[in-house]
Design a protein around this motif. Structure first.
Motif, PDB file in Angstrom:
ATOM      1  N   LYS A  80      26.810 -32.683  19.960  1.00  0.00           N
ATOM      2  CA  LYS A  80      26.409 -32.615  18.558  1.00  0.00           C
ATOM      3  C   LYS A  80      25.477 -33.776  18.215  1.00  0.00           C
ATOM      4  O   LYS A  80      25.895 -34.933  18.179  1.00  0.00           O
ATOM      5  CB  LYS A  80      27.634 -32.654  17.649  1.00  0.00           C
ATOM      6  CG  LYS A  80      28.522 -31.427  17.744  1.00  0.00           C
ATOM      7  CD  LYS A  80      29.702 -31.558  16.794  1.00  0.00           C
ATOM      8  CE  LYS A  80      30.636 -30.364  16.907  1.00  0.00           C
ATOM      9  NZ  LYS A  80      31.831 -30.522  16.034  1.00  0.00           N
ATOM     10  N   GLU A  81      24.229 -33.443  17.954  1.00  0.00           N
ATOM     11  CA  GLU A  81      23.247 -34.475  17.612  1.00  0.00           C
ATOM     12  C   GLU A  81      23.623 -35.184  16.312  1.00  0.00           C
ATOM     13  O   GLU A  81      23.427 -36.388  16.170  1.00  0.00           O
ATOM     14  CB  GLU A  81      21.859 -33.851  17.496  1.00  0.00           C
ATOM     15  CG  GLU A  81      20.754 -34.872  17.279  1.00  0.00           C
ATOM     16  CD  GLU A  81      19.384 -34.236  17.186  1.00  0.00           C
ATOM     17  OE1 GLU A  81      18.406 -34.907  17.556  1.00  0.00           O
ATOM     18  OE2 GLU A  81      19.298 -33.078  16.735  1.00  0.00           O
ATOM     19  N   SER A  82      24.155 -34.440  15.353  1.00  0.00           N
ATOM     20  CA  SER A  82      24.525 -35.040  14.065  1.00  0.00           C
ATOM     21  C   SER A  82      25.600 -36.110  14.246  1.00  0.00           C
ATOM     22  O   SER A  82      25.601 -37.128  13.546  1.00  0.00           O
ATOM     23  CB  SER A  82      25.020 -33.966  13.098  1.00  0.00           C
ATOM     24  OG  SER A  82      26.156 -33.283  13.634  1.00  0.00           O
ATOM     25  N   GLN A 137      20.230 -35.388  28.655  1.00  0.00           N
ATOM     26  CA  GLN A 137      20.395 -34.875  27.295  1.00  0.00           C
ATOM     27  C   GLN A 137      20.522 -36.019  26.273  1.00  0.00           C
ATOM     28  O   GLN A 137      19.967 -35.954  25.178  1.00  0.00           O
ATOM     29  CB  GLN A 137      21.632 -33.968  27.205  1.00  0.00           C
ATOM     30  CG  GLN A 137      21.520 -32.656  27.943  1.00  0.00           C
ATOM     31  CD  GLN A 137      21.661 -32.809  29.453  1.00  0.00           C
ATOM     32  OE1 GLN A 137      22.258 -33.759  29.953  1.00  0.00           O
ATOM     33  NE2 GLN A 137      21.108 -31.860  30.192  1.00  0.00           N
ATOM     34  N   MET A 164      17.954 -37.943  22.715  1.00  0.00           N
ATOM     35  CA  MET A 164      18.640 -37.935  21.418  1.00  0.00           C
ATOM     36  C   MET A 164      18.853 -39.359  20.913  1.00  0.00           C
ATOM     37  O   MET A 164      18.717 -39.632  19.718  1.00  0.00           O
ATOM     38  CB  MET A 164      19.987 -37.212  21.524  1.00  0.00           C
ATOM     39  CG  MET A 164      19.893 -35.706  21.539  1.00  0.00           C
ATOM     40  SD  MET A 164      21.450 -34.910  21.050  1.00  0.00           S
ATOM     41  CE  MET A 164      22.547 -35.411  22.381  1.00  0.00           C
ATOM     42  N   LYS A 221      15.644 -40.712  19.603  1.00  0.00           N
ATOM     43  CA  LYS A 221      15.401 -40.099  18.290  1.00  0.00           C
ATOM     44  C   LYS A 221      16.240 -40.772  17.208  1.00  0.00           C
ATOM     45  O   LYS A 221      15.826 -40.881  16.041  1.00  0.00           O
ATOM     46  CB  LYS A 221      15.714 -38.602  18.369  1.00  0.00           C
ATOM     47  CG  LYS A 221      15.306 -37.798  17.146  1.00  0.00           C
ATOM     48  CD  LYS A 221      15.576 -36.318  17.371  1.00  0.00           C
ATOM     49  CE  LYS A 221      15.302 -35.494  16.117  1.00  0.00           C
ATOM     50  NZ  LYS A 221      15.610 -34.049  16.339  1.00  0.00           N
ATOM     51  N   ALA A 222      17.439 -41.248  17.610  1.00  0.00           N
ATOM     52  CA  ALA A 222      18.348 -41.903  16.664  1.00  0.00           C
ATOM     53  C   ALA A 222      17.996 -43.378  16.458  1.00  0.00           C
ATOM     54  O   ALA A 222      18.651 -44.071  15.673  1.00  0.00           O
ATOM     55  CB  ALA A 222      19.794 -41.771  17.147  1.00  0.00           C
ATOM     56  N   ILE A 229      30.971 -36.552  19.927  1.00  0.00           N
ATOM     57  CA  ILE A 229      29.751 -35.808  20.242  1.00  0.00           C
ATOM     58  C   ILE A 229      30.053 -34.597  21.111  1.00  0.00           C
ATOM     59  O   ILE A 229      29.493 -33.521  20.940  1.00  0.00           O
ATOM     60  CB  ILE A 229      28.750 -36.725  20.980  1.00  0.00           C
ATOM     61  CG1 ILE A 229      28.306 -37.871  20.071  1.00  0.00           C
ATOM     62  CG2 ILE A 229      27.543 -35.934  21.472  1.00  0.00           C
ATOM     63  CD1 ILE A 229      27.498 -38.921  20.795  1.00  0.00           C
ATOM     64  N   ILE A 252      22.697 -28.986  23.718  1.00  0.00           N
ATOM     65  CA  ILE A 252      22.569 -29.804  22.502  1.00  0.00           C
ATOM     66  C   ILE A 252      22.631 -28.918  21.270  1.00  0.00           C
ATOM     67  O   ILE A 252      21.941 -27.889  21.181  1.00  0.00           O
ATOM     68  CB  ILE A 252      21.252 -30.590  22.512  1.00  0.00           C
ATOM     69  CG1 ILE A 252      21.246 -31.605  23.674  1.00  0.00           C
ATOM     70  CG2 ILE A 252      21.036 -31.314  21.186  1.00  0.00           C
ATOM     71  CD1 ILE A 252      19.901 -32.271  23.887  1.00  0.00           C
ATOM     72  N   PRO A 274      21.485 -29.101  17.724  1.00  0.00           N
ATOM     73  CA  PRO A 274      20.590 -29.943  16.904  1.00  0.00           C
ATOM     74  C   PRO A 274      21.183 -30.254  15.528  1.00  0.00           C
ATOM     75  O   PRO A 274      21.929 -29.457  14.954  1.00  0.00           O
ATOM     76  CB  PRO A 274      19.317 -29.108  16.790  1.00  0.00           C
ATOM     77  CG  PRO A 274      19.417 -28.078  17.867  1.00  0.00           C
ATOM     78  CD  PRO A 274      20.884 -27.805  18.052  1.00  0.00           C
TER      79      PRO A 274
END
Length: 385
Positions: free
Chosen positions: A10-12, A46, A50, A53-54, A254, A381, A383
């Motif tokens: 979980k990207e969130s 993976q 991410m 990006k974070a 995650i 993933i 998103p």
């Protein structure tokens, strides 16, 4: 690719965890994301994009192979730091590619100098010192020798870090030992300073130390388990929430792990299930076969103990965990169909199975359960919205 199950990420949840860590550690503390052991089972390929990006741009690994995998996964110009093993045949390439690496013995320092000379480049090193962990690191005399080598060939070294590793910051039982280590580190750091060598980062803290010992944060912290949504120990979590009004866990998991029902069978009272005589049906039992086993990361120690979720209900593992299969009791949910989703780790409806459920049953650490998840299981993933 292993088709019998899938790991979801979980990207969130990752974004939440990184934001929480940055807020609590402060803007002056650099976070190095520890992605060794296949990013604690989550998958280097993976997780790295991410994490970038974070907002993460510094990654720590154990060995050269992991550094290569991180490098191939980068989407930005981020730093890669090797904390552990690196074969002699990899030193030249590590220096050439600009990888940073720990120097914890004089042999590695001399080899780094030799390769840096031939490449006409500088090796980006982190001097790791021994302060009481008694694992890897330069002792006082070795540090002084290392300083002499660096001062004689300054053009071939960039001292990117000065570090040590604390011995069990996640447990209050190690408090005295940790304090002695921090004192020893300060003494050795003073020697470095006296010799006019200024590292880019001073770092000693992992996830636990960063929260239990705020004075250990220094310039950089090596965050592993917490970025994935887990506390290093129950003690670490209690230390954090103590005196707080809101005692909910700020970290989000995650990883999820799921499979599907591959077969359904009714067995009669008095029949055994699977190998040996480890499960005897006390009544007519409806069972489902799930295509995961100890070869795919589901520990044999969960035999007759593990649980999975099917249609939002908890189902017990019965019999011995096989190499590629487990059997679960679905007598309470006879409406189960072939192909139904099976949650091994994660949430289904209102029910949830955490990694800690595996740990409690099998006496394995969260770290161990996660890092043993096979690399050939597909990582998917989810998103952030």
């Amino acid at each position: 690719m292993q088709e019998t199950s899938v790991i979801t990420l979980k990207e969130s949840a990752l974004i939440n965890n990184v934001q929480f860590l940055k807020k609590k550690l402060g803007k002056n503390v650099k976070i190095s994301s520890v992605v060794k052991a296949n990013a604690y089972g989550h998958g280097i390929e993976q997780m790295v994009p991410m994490l970038e990006k974070a907002g993460i741009n510094h990654f720590s690994v154990f060995n050269f192979d992991e550094a290569q995998r991180v490098c191939r996964s980068l989407t930005k110009k981020s730093t890669v730091m090797i904390m552990g093993y690196m074969g002699r045949d990899h030193m030249r390439e590590a220096i050439d590619k600009g990888y940073e690496f720990f120097v914890f013995n004089l042999e590695r320092l001399e080899h780094a100098l030799e390769e840096a000379r031939e490449l006409n480049k500088s090796a980006k090193i982190h001097l790791e010192v021994e302060t009481g962990m008694n694992r890897t690191g330069l002792n006082m005399n070795e540090l002084i020798e290392a300083i002499d080598v660096i001062k004689m060939q300054p053009e071939h070294f960039q001292v990117r870090g000065f570090c040590t590793h604390l011995a069990g910051a996640e447990s209050v039982s190690n408090h005295v030992r940790i304090q002695k280590q921090l004192k020893r580190y300060r003494q050795m750091s003073a020697i470095l300073e006296k010799n006019e060598i200024t590292p880019t980062y001073r770092h000693v803290a992992n996830s636990a130390a960063a929260f239990v010992y705020p004075n250990a944060r220094l310039d950089l912290v090596r965050i592993g388990i917490m970025q994935y949504g887990f506390w290093s120990s129950a003690e670490t979590f209690i230390h954090y929430i103590n005196h707080k009004k809101n005692r909910t866990d700020p970290l989000h998991r995650i990883l999820g792990w799921e499979s599907k029902v591959m077969s359904i069978k009714l067995i009669k009272t008095g029949e055994f299930v699977g190998y040996g005589n480890h499960f005897l049906a006390q009544q007519d039992t409806l069972m489902a076969l799930i295509p995961v086993g100890y070869a795919t990361g589901y520990s044999r120690s969960l035999s007759n103990k593990g649980r999975v979720l099917i249609r939002g209900r908890s189902c017990n593992v019965i019999g011995i965990v096989n190499m590629n299969m487990v059997v679960v009791d679905i007598s309470a949910i006879p409406e189960v169909k072939l192909g139904d989703q099976v949650v091994i780790i994660g949430r289904q409806g209102d029910a949830e199975i955490n990694v800690s459920a595996f740990s409690d049953i099998s006496n394995a650490l969260n770290y161990e359960v996660l890092s043993r998840l096979p690399m050939n299981i597909e990582r998917k993933i989810i998103p952030a919205e």
